[in-house]
Design an enzyme around this catalytic site. Structure first.
Site, PDB file in Angstrom:
ATOM      1  N   ASP A  20       0.541 -57.811  68.524  1.00  0.00           N
ATOM      2  CA  ASP A  20      -0.365 -58.926  68.873  1.00  0.00           C
ATOM      3  C   ASP A  20       0.208 -60.317  68.588  1.00  0.00           C
ATOM      4  O   ASP A  20      -0.532 -61.218  68.181  1.00  0.00           O
ATOM      5  CB  ASP A  20      -1.700 -58.767  68.133  1.00  0.00           C
ATOM      6  N   LYS A  83      -5.110 -53.955  74.144  1.00  0.00           N
ATOM      7  CA  LYS A  83      -6.048 -53.139  73.382  1.00  0.00           C
ATOM      8  C   LYS A  83      -7.231 -53.970  72.934  1.00  0.00           C
ATOM      9  O   LYS A  83      -7.164 -55.205  72.868  1.00  0.00           O
ATOM     10  CB  LYS A  83      -5.359 -52.517  72.152  1.00  0.00           C
ATOM     11  N   CYS A 126      -5.081 -55.436  61.801  1.00  0.00           N
ATOM     12  CA  CYS A 126      -4.333 -54.583  62.738  1.00  0.00           C
ATOM     13  C   CYS A 126      -3.114 -53.936  62.096  1.00  0.00           C
ATOM     14  O   CYS A 126      -2.817 -52.764  62.354  1.00  0.00           O
ATOM     15  CB  CYS A 126      -3.919 -55.396  63.956  1.00  0.00           C
TER      16      CYS A 126
END
Length: 215
Positions: A20, A83, A126
């Site tokens: 990310d 995602k 994450c």
């Protein structure tokens, strides 16, 4: 005297997760530009060593693409996927990292665990959930302290404490690179050593900026 055997790498089944690293996070994540610097070094090393990459974005339609500094370096990733789940262990990636104890190869022998290094954001969300999911499947996980961060720096050392308790190795990019190689006689050593030298100031900058809150 007999010739020395050809050296092999210390880590035999590595992979790199890039989590990310998106443009919209640049002004929100603490020391974001420093983790990008380290990620660039790791990804350049991946090119030299031919390591497989797995790349995600989080809700890319709203949070945008991967930062331009690494887009070319991740262009040949095994998987690039968007995602909404916080963990990177999404359906596109999960098949590449099966449960070690329950998976077998074509020959019927147990597949070895993968050795996964994670860079990106956020340390306590994450990164943590990805690492724990990989550990639950029996894989070895490295989180690079100079290549991960969060919006609030106070979250980071707490995340690292939890990760260590879960059996995750928290280390630095340079330590991981040399552990990956394991032997100065491997064919790629000179190119990696050159990379480490070329990025030496970036490494010092990243460590100096990030480590104060992570010790």
């Amino acid at each position: 005297m007999a010739d020395k055997p050809t050296p092999s790498r210390r880590l035999q089944n590595p992979a790199i997760f890039v989590c990310d690293l998106q443009e919209k996070f640049r002004n929100a994540i603490w020391q974001f530009d420093k983790i990008v610097l380290t990620s660039q070094k790791v990804l350049r090393a991946a090119k030299i060593l031919n390591l497989p990459l797995y790349v995600t974005t989080q809700n890319g339609s709203k949070l945008g693409p991967i930062v331009p500094e690494i887009q070319e370096l991740v262009g040949d990733a095994v998987v690039t996927a968007d995602k909404t789940r916080f963990s990177m262990m999404i359906p596109e990636i999960e098949p590449h990292f099966p449960h070690v104890l329950s998976s077998t190869s074509v020959a019927g022998t147990q597949k070895p665990p993968r050795e996964v290094v994670i860079v990106g954001i956020e340390s306590h969300i994450c990164i943590t959930q990805t690492a724990m999911d990989l550990r639950a499947r029996g894989h070895k996980v490295y989180v690079l302290a100079d290549a991960v961060s969060s919006c609030n720096p106070q979250e980071i050392p707490l995340a690292f404490d939890r990760l260590r308790a879960e059996g995750v190795t928290v280390t630095t990019s340079e330590s991981w690179l040399y552990e990956l190689m394991g032997d100065a006689r491997i064919a790629e050593f000179r190119d990696i050593a050159k990379l480490v030298k070329e990025t030496g100031q970036d490494t010092k900058t990243a460590l100096g900026a990030l480590m104060s809150s992570k010790i």
